[in-house]
Write a protein that holds these residues in place. Structure first.
Motif, PDB file in Angstrom:
ATOM      1  N   GLN A   1      -0.233   9.484   0.716  1.00  0.00           N
ATOM      2  CA  GLN A   1       1.102   9.854   0.256  1.00  0.00           C
ATOM      3  C   GLN A   1       1.173  11.290  -0.236  1.00  0.00           C
ATOM      4  N   VAL A   2       0.070  11.790  -0.744  1.00  0.00           N
ATOM      5  CA  VAL A   2       0.100  13.150  -1.287  1.00  0.00           C
ATOM      6  C   VAL A   2      -0.697  14.119  -0.425  1.00  0.00           C
TER       7      VAL A   2
ATOM      8  N   LEU B   1      -0.156   2.329 -12.587  1.00  0.00           N
ATOM      9  CA  LEU B   1      -1.145   1.401 -13.125  1.00  0.00           C
ATOM     10  C   LEU B   1      -2.448   2.116 -13.429  1.00  0.00           C
ATOM     11  N   ALA B   2      -2.887   2.969 -12.476  1.00  0.00           N
ATOM     12  CA  ALA B   2      -4.136   3.697 -12.698  1.00  0.00           C
ATOM     13  C   ALA B   2      -4.029   4.601 -13.908  1.00  0.00           C
TER      14      ALA B   2
ATOM     15  N   ARG C   1      -6.221   4.280 -17.330  1.00  0.00           N
ATOM     16  CA  ARG C   1      -7.001   5.425 -17.831  1.00  0.00           C
ATOM     17  C   ARG C   1      -6.671   5.688 -19.297  1.00  0.00           C
TER      18      ARG C   1
ATOM     19  N   PRO D   1      -0.650  12.866 -10.192  1.00  0.00           N
ATOM     20  CA  PRO D   1      -1.224  11.903 -11.141  1.00  0.00           C
ATOM     21  C   PRO D   1      -1.711  12.537 -12.436  1.00  0.00           C
TER      22      PRO D   1
ATOM     23  N   ARG E   1       7.664   6.335  -5.500  1.00  0.00           N
ATOM     24  CA  ARG E   1       7.946   6.136  -4.076  1.00  0.00           C
ATOM     25  C   ARG E   1       7.925   4.659  -3.722  1.00  0.00           C
TER      26      ARG E   1
ATOM     27  N   THR F   1       0.876  -1.189   0.000  1.00  0.00           N
ATOM     28  CA  THR F   1       0.000   0.000   0.000  1.00  0.00           C
ATOM     29  C   THR F   1       0.902   1.224   0.000  1.00  0.00           C
ATOM     30  N   GLY F   2       0.528   2.171  -0.773  1.00  0.00           N
ATOM     31  CA  GLY F   2       1.334   3.388  -0.839  1.00  0.00           C
ATOM     32  C   GLY F   2       2.390   3.323  -1.918  1.00  0.00           C
ATOM     33  N   CYS F   3       2.513   2.163  -2.604  1.00  0.00           N
ATOM     34  CA  CYS F   3       3.524   2.063  -3.644  1.00  0.00           C
ATOM     35  C   CYS F   3       3.133   2.921  -4.835  1.00  0.00           C
TER      36      CYS F   3
ATOM     37  N   PRO G   1       7.327   2.893  -0.385  1.00  0.00           N
ATOM     38  CA  PRO G   1       6.975   3.177   1.014  1.00  0.00           C
ATOM     39  C   PRO G   1       7.583   2.174   1.994  1.00  0.00           C
TER      40      PRO G   1
ATOM     41  N   CYS H   1      -2.790   5.127  -4.427  1.00  0.00           N
ATOM     42  CA  CYS H   1      -1.786   4.324  -3.748  1.00  0.00           C
ATOM     43  C   CYS H   1      -2.394   3.251  -2.878  1.00  0.00           C
TER      44      CYS H   1
ATOM     45  N   ILE I   1       7.635  16.325  -2.069  1.00  0.00           N
ATOM     46  CA  ILE I   1       6.192  16.199  -1.908  1.00  0.00           C
ATOM     47  C   ILE I   1       5.675  17.306  -0.997  1.00  0.00           C
TER      48      ILE I   1
ATOM     49  N   ASN J   1       1.088   1.711  -8.057  1.00  0.00           N
ATOM     50  CA  ASN J   1      -0.379   1.761  -8.175  1.00  0.00           C
ATOM     51  C   ASN J   1      -0.805   2.979  -8.985  1.00  0.00           C
ATOM     52  N   ALA J   2      -0.140   4.110  -8.743  1.00  0.00           N
ATOM     53  CA  ALA J   2      -0.488   5.337  -9.479  1.00  0.00           C
ATOM     54  C   ALA J   2      -0.225   5.141 -10.963  1.00  0.00           C
TER      55      ALA J   2
ATOM     56  N   ASP K   1       5.004  10.206  -9.379  1.00  0.00           N
ATOM     57  CA  ASP K   1       3.747   9.509  -9.130  1.00  0.00           C
ATOM     58  C   ASP K   1       2.840  10.270  -8.184  1.00  0.00           C
ATOM     59  N   TRP K   2       3.314  11.348  -7.576  1.00  0.00           N
ATOM     60  CA  TRP K   2       2.416  12.068  -6.666  1.00  0.00           C
ATOM     61  C   TRP K   2       1.734  13.238  -7.354  1.00  0.00           C
TER      62      TRP K   2
ATOM     63  N   SER L   1      -3.199   9.717  -6.006  1.00  0.00           N
ATOM     64  CA  SER L   1      -2.269   8.924  -6.811  1.00  0.00           C
ATOM     65  C   SER L   1      -2.547   7.428  -6.716  1.00  0.00           C
TER      66      SER L   1
ATOM     67  N   GLU M   1      -3.766   3.233   0.001  1.00  0.00           N
ATOM     68  CA  GLU M   1      -3.709   3.324   1.464  1.00  0.00           C
ATOM     69  C   GLU M   1      -5.108   3.466   2.059  1.00  0.00           C
TER      70      GLU M   1
END
Lengths: 328, 721
Positions: free
Chosen positions: B693-694, A38-39, A43, A188, A212, A30-32, A214, B653, A225, A35-36, A185-186, B651, B655
């Motif tokens: 995270q953000v 991939l999304a 899209r 998006p 990131r 979680t928080g990796c 995590p 993530c 960030i 994931n961003a 990735d932060w 993003s 969480e």
């Protein structure tokens, strides 16, 4: 030149939702940042109406390279460092497929460096996403070529002793480079726009994504960030246009022309502020599969007649043979 | 003097000569004065001869010999041998012109070059120069002089050049589809039982390595695997039908059965068009189905009905544009009214027909009425109707201008829709001593056959589509040129002489009886240039033009009233064309005059203007206010204290959704939002905000005041509010 027939045929095409591209639940932490990514890629597939059977994701080894398992398209999970040559092979044999490459900082910049240099030069039509988390994550925290100086890891307990590589300046230094971008990735929205720009680019779209981790490096990108001023967003109509909403959060926006490679090299060398956007774009660079395309179908009959013509140049016919007269 | 003048006026009004001071011109071999120095065209460097270059796909397929030689000389400019090269190049060009004039018509460049070279000289320097020039003069080109066949050959050559890329593209597509379909059938065959039989395997391996294999065992081993089900019957039938259509098409093949696309009559062309239309529909349908079959996407339930009705409404322009267009070469003199009507209908219908309407004689007397000459009525009728259709590419030009307007010619031939090319070849056969090139150029110069282009693709309105091209001094009534001559006292005189229709008629032997030469003794002040006489309505003035004889002596020749009337008519037609082209356009001039009057009236009264300015300034501020109100409204109205997520910055993530998948959910773009604020505790909101995270989760105020450890949670939530 779209005719009524084309319009009618398009009516029957199937439209896919974002979930239609999702295959299984990702096993990333979680928080990796993966994931961003991939999304954003899902899209893109939905917005561009990519057909799953005409899309291929190719990866090497690493957390990044788990990507093809989570996309309901064709995929190839290859061996360490060899994502790019496999992708090039796919493209050469089936040029009509959309090829995406997921590679990591270890996979691409360490074991796969040789392939990386030549892949940039071949400039084949594909999107290459470098998931740069500055660590070997899957194998549990070893230093990677992009790890910053002084990073303490399992292989560098006293801190890494070399400056980290900058994949952007390396790529910009290779002949025939045609598209280099950096995403994080932060943010998006920029990530999506940059991958989209790379998809539409004619040639190899190289996107380095600061990602990131995590689990092993949770604070690596905190300074950037936490402080939006340290992010430099590049706005260009030939690259990515920064919308008003983003400008409110990240006020450090610069109008930038991605056509100048010297400026691109200059701006890629800086870490603070971190540039995000399309750094360089050149649509006119030759693309390998187009350069090598013979332009003709290799039919058996044509190959045979060509061979016959060549052999005829050396054939000695006996005297009186009618074929001798025909040749003369 | 008065008697002479009366005799002149009598001749002017009646065309009958009663005076010895007026001579018939038929024996005098006279030509208009502005033809001076143009008696022998081989001495001049001009557009002709044309060079038809094969293998080029654009307007440069038609070149001018002079332009090619000049380009080659420019490439060698500055070199030490440049002077010698130029000398020899011009000599070669002149010899080629003479050769063409002797032999007439056209010939192969390579052969004529050999003959011309021999005539110049056989020394080494000449040979060197010719070798240097050889690169510029391609071997397989044709040399063309201006004669009756020139327009047809030039247009046919450019048409073939325009068709070549289109045909190649279609042929490549058909071949590719055929190959891929054959591949499908081959694979099906190879996987079937028949394909695994020993005979088929022996044929596949070939004779060289045949003896090494035991084909019976080979077949048995292969047969142990699961046999592919094979193609369904319907699909197999469809694939075979597709192959038969693609391989049997006659539109873009090179073999003997190929359709021809060049016709000499519109009726023939239309008949061919009608016959071939179903085949064209069938071919397009087969290509579309083939594309689907090759991609494996043909679905009978969906596509069968779609294709059953394919092409029922005819083909649209974009689809027609993939096929070659039809070139129809018409001769205005031999075209029947029925053929003309068919041609106009075909053009109006938008069929891809390229019509070449060639006139050899535009000065023939008309069938009806008392006009002196018809001024190319067949061409005028066709071009007028084509212009009225609005969707037709129309180009009118004399043969002399063909090289100058080759780009536009090519554009019309390459465009998708119908086109009409109206050309005057100059080869009327009625002018002694005036070659066709000169007569054609004179026809344009005298406004008898003006040039213009109407290109429907040029823009939305007439101003962008229609232009007068190739006409000298288009803003004037007649083209004027300076003429210098020595008068009787050997003094040089310089005069502006207009080239009118009457000058053109003077070249034509049919009108010799309408002219009379005025002897020098009878020259008087009542003689005016023809242009002035045309402008005056009355008959008091005697129109006289200047003409030259063989010894380059000037004579004054008068024309009768019939010819002046014809010139007036020609001028009227020219004025109409000028207006279409935007020159002295009466509507535009009226609008400008009105606007100017209104502006002058406004300038004369300054006070109301200031008021108008003040009023416009007052209107400016209000529009700014609504804009800012809209911006304020764009912020979502949120209750204070309600938790929210800045979804656009999420993003993905995982969480928050892992903490509580009912409270936090993903939207269609896989970005998180608060689906149900009541589905979880405040603690979960705070934990999500901390692990985001953000940092885009804002927990707001707690909903339940009885939740345990609220002070600690509120303290932790403080940075996220």
């Amino acid at each position: 030149m779209s005719t009524t027939t084309d319009e009618l045929l398009r009516l029957y095409d199937k439209h896919y939702e974002l979930e239609d591209y999702q295959s299984g639940v990702p096993r990333w932490c979680t928080g990796c940042g993966d994931n961003a990514i991939l999304a954003a890629v899902q899209r893109l597939c939905r917005d561009e109406d990519l057909r799953p059977e005409k899309t291929v994701f190719v990866s090497g080894i690493g957390c990044s390279s788990r990507f093809p398992h989570y996309m309901k398209t064709y995929g190839l999970h290859g061996i360490h460092g060899r994502a790019l040559p496999i992708a090039e092979g796919v493209k050469m044999s089936r040029p009509e497929l959309d090829v995406f490459v997921n590679t990591g900082d270890g996979d691409c910049c360490s074991i796969g460096t040789a392939h990386w240099i030549h892949a940039i030069r071949y400039n084949m039509n594909m999107v290459v996403m470098l998931h740069d988390n500055r660590i070997y994550g899957l194998t549990k925290k070893q230093a990677s070529p992009t790890s910053p100086l002084g990073l303490k890891s399992n292989t560098t307990p006293r801190g890494s002793y070399l400056e980290g590589l900058n994949p952007l300046t390396i790529t910009l230094g290779i002949q025939n480079v045609s598209f280099v971008a950096q995403a994080v990735d932060w943010i998006p929205e920029m990530l999506y726009q940059i991958i989209r720009a790379a998809y539409h680019h004619r040639g190899l779209g190289f996107v380095r994504i600061m990602q990131r981790c995590p689990e092993w490096l949770p604070d690596m990108f905190d300074p950037w960030i936490r402080d939006p001023q340290r992010m430099l967003l590049l706005n260009s109509d030939k690259g990515v246009q920064v919308n008003a909403g983003l400008r409110k959060v990240y006020p450090n926006v610069q109008d930038y022309d991605p056509g100048d490679i010297h400026r691109a090299r200059e701006i890629s060398s800086q870490h603070d502020p971190m540039p995000v956007g399309v750094l360089y774009r050149d649509e006119s660079a030759p693309v390998y599969e187009e350069v090598r395309h013979a332009g003709q179908l290799r039919q058996a009959a044509r190959i045979q007649s060509g061979l016959e013509a060549e052999f005829d140049k050396f054939t000695i016919w006996p005297a009186g043979d009618p074929r001798a007269q025909a040749r003369a | 003097m008065q008697a002479a003048h009366n005799a002149q006026v009598a001749f002017y009004l009646t065309g009958q000569q009663a005076d010895t001071k007026l001579d018939a011109i038929a024996e005098l071999d006279l030509r208009p004065a502005l033809f001076a120095y143009r008696r022998d065209l081989t001495e001049l460097r001009y557009d002709f001869p044309l060079v038809l270059v094969p293998g080029r796909d654009d307007a440069t397929a038609v070149e001018s010999l002079t332009a090619m030689v000049d380009a080659e000389l420019a490439a060698h400019a500055g070199k030490p041998y440049a002077d010698r090269l130029r000398h020899h190049a011009w000599a070669l060009e002149r010899e080629l012109r003479c050769l063409l004039a002797e032999r007439g018509g056209s010939g192969w460049l390579v052969m004529m070059r050999a003959t011309a070279t021999q005539r110049i000289g056989t020394d080494r320097e000449v040979a060197d120069s010719i070798r240097a020039l050889a690169a510029a003069l391609p071997n397989d080109a044709q040399l063309l002089d201006c004669d009756r066949t020139t327009p047809a050959r030039v247009v046919a050559h450019l048409w073939a050049a325009a068709q070549r890329p289109r045909r190649a593209q279609m042929r490549a597509e058909v071949e590719r589809l055929t190959q891929k379909l054959a591949d499908i059938l081959d694979v099906a065959q190879a996987c079937s039982d028949a394909g695994r039989s020993p005979e088929a395997l022996r044929a596949a391996v070939g004779t060289v390595h045949g003896p090494v294999f035991d084909f019976v065992a080979f077949s048995r081993v292969l047969g142990r695997g699961k046999a592919a089900p094979g193609l369904p019957e319907a699909r197999s039938r469809r694939l075979h039908w597709l192959l038969s259509v693609l391989q049997g098409q006659r539109f873009v093949t090179e073999d003997t059965h190929a359709y021809g696309f060049v016709f000499t009559s519109c009726a023939d062309a239309l008949r061919a068009w009608r016959e071939r239309l179903p085949k064209a529909v069938e071919l397009l349908k087969a290509m579309a189905i083939a594309r689907l079959e090759i991609a494996g996407e043909y679905d009978e339930s969906r596509h069968d009905t779609l294709f059953a009705a394919f092409g029922a409404g005819g083909l649209e322009a974009a689809e027609l544009a993939r096929f070659p267009s039809y070139l129809v070469q018409l001769d205005a003199a031999q075209m029947t009214p029925a053929d003309a009507a068919l041609a106009l209908e075909a053009l109006d219908a938008g069929l891809p027909f390229k019509l070449l309407l060639q006139s050899d004689d535009i000065l023939a007397p008309p069938a009806l009425g008392s006009e002196a000459c018809s001024l190319g009525i067949a061409n005028r009728q066709m071009t007028g109707a084509a212009l009225a259709s609005g969707n037709v590419f129309v180009l009118q030009s004399s043969a002399a201008q063909l090289y100058a307007c080759r780009e536009r010619l090519f554009a019309g031939l390459a465009a998708a829709g119908p086109a009409l090319f109206s050309v005057f070849s100059g080869a009327s056969g009625q002018s002694d001593g005036v070659p066709p090139y000169l007569l054609a150029a004179a026809a344009t110069e005298s406004r008898a056959f003006p040039g213009f282009v109407h290109d429907p693709a040029g823009g939305p309105d007439l101003a962008s589509r229609f232009s007068l091209v190739g006409n000298p001094q288009p803003e004037r009534d007649w083209a004027e040129h300076a003429l210098s001559y020595q008068d009787a006292d050997c003094q040089w005189v310089r005069e502006q002489v207009a080239f009118t229709l009457v000058d053109l008629l003077a070249c034509d032997r049919r009108f010799a009886g309408d002219f009379a030469r005025i002897q020098a003794a009878a020259w008087n002040g009542a003689m005016v240039p023809v242009a002035a006489a045309v402008a005056l309505p009355g008959g008091a003035a005697v129109p006289a033009l200047l003409m030259l004889d063989n010894a380059n002596r000037l004579h004054k020749v008068m024309a009768d009233e019939r010819l002046v009337r014809a010139a007036r008519r020609c001028l009227g037609l020219w004025h109409g064309l000028q207006e279409l082209g935007g020159i002295h356009n009466s509507h535009a001039e009226r609008a400008v005059a009105q606007a100017r009057a209104a502006w002058e009236a406004a300038v004369a009264q300054p006070a109301p203007v200031a008021q108008a300015v003040a009023a416009s300034v007052a209107e400016a501020p209000p529009p700014a206010a609504p804009a800012s109100a809209e911006a304020a409204a764009a912020e979502p109205q949120r209750a204070p204290g309600e938790p929210y997520i800045e979804t656009a910055r999420c993003s993905t993530c995982e969480e928050c959704v892992r903490i509580n998948s009912k409270m936090f959910a993903y939207n269609a773009d896989k970005q998180a939002y608060i689906a149900d604020p009541a589905a979880g505790t405040y603690r979960q909101l705070v934990e999500a905000a901390e692990s985001c995270q953000v940092a885009v989760i804002h927990p707001g105020r707690p909903r339940d005041p009885n939740e345990p450890n609220l002070e600690e949670l509120l303290a932790r939530a403080a940075p996220f509010l």
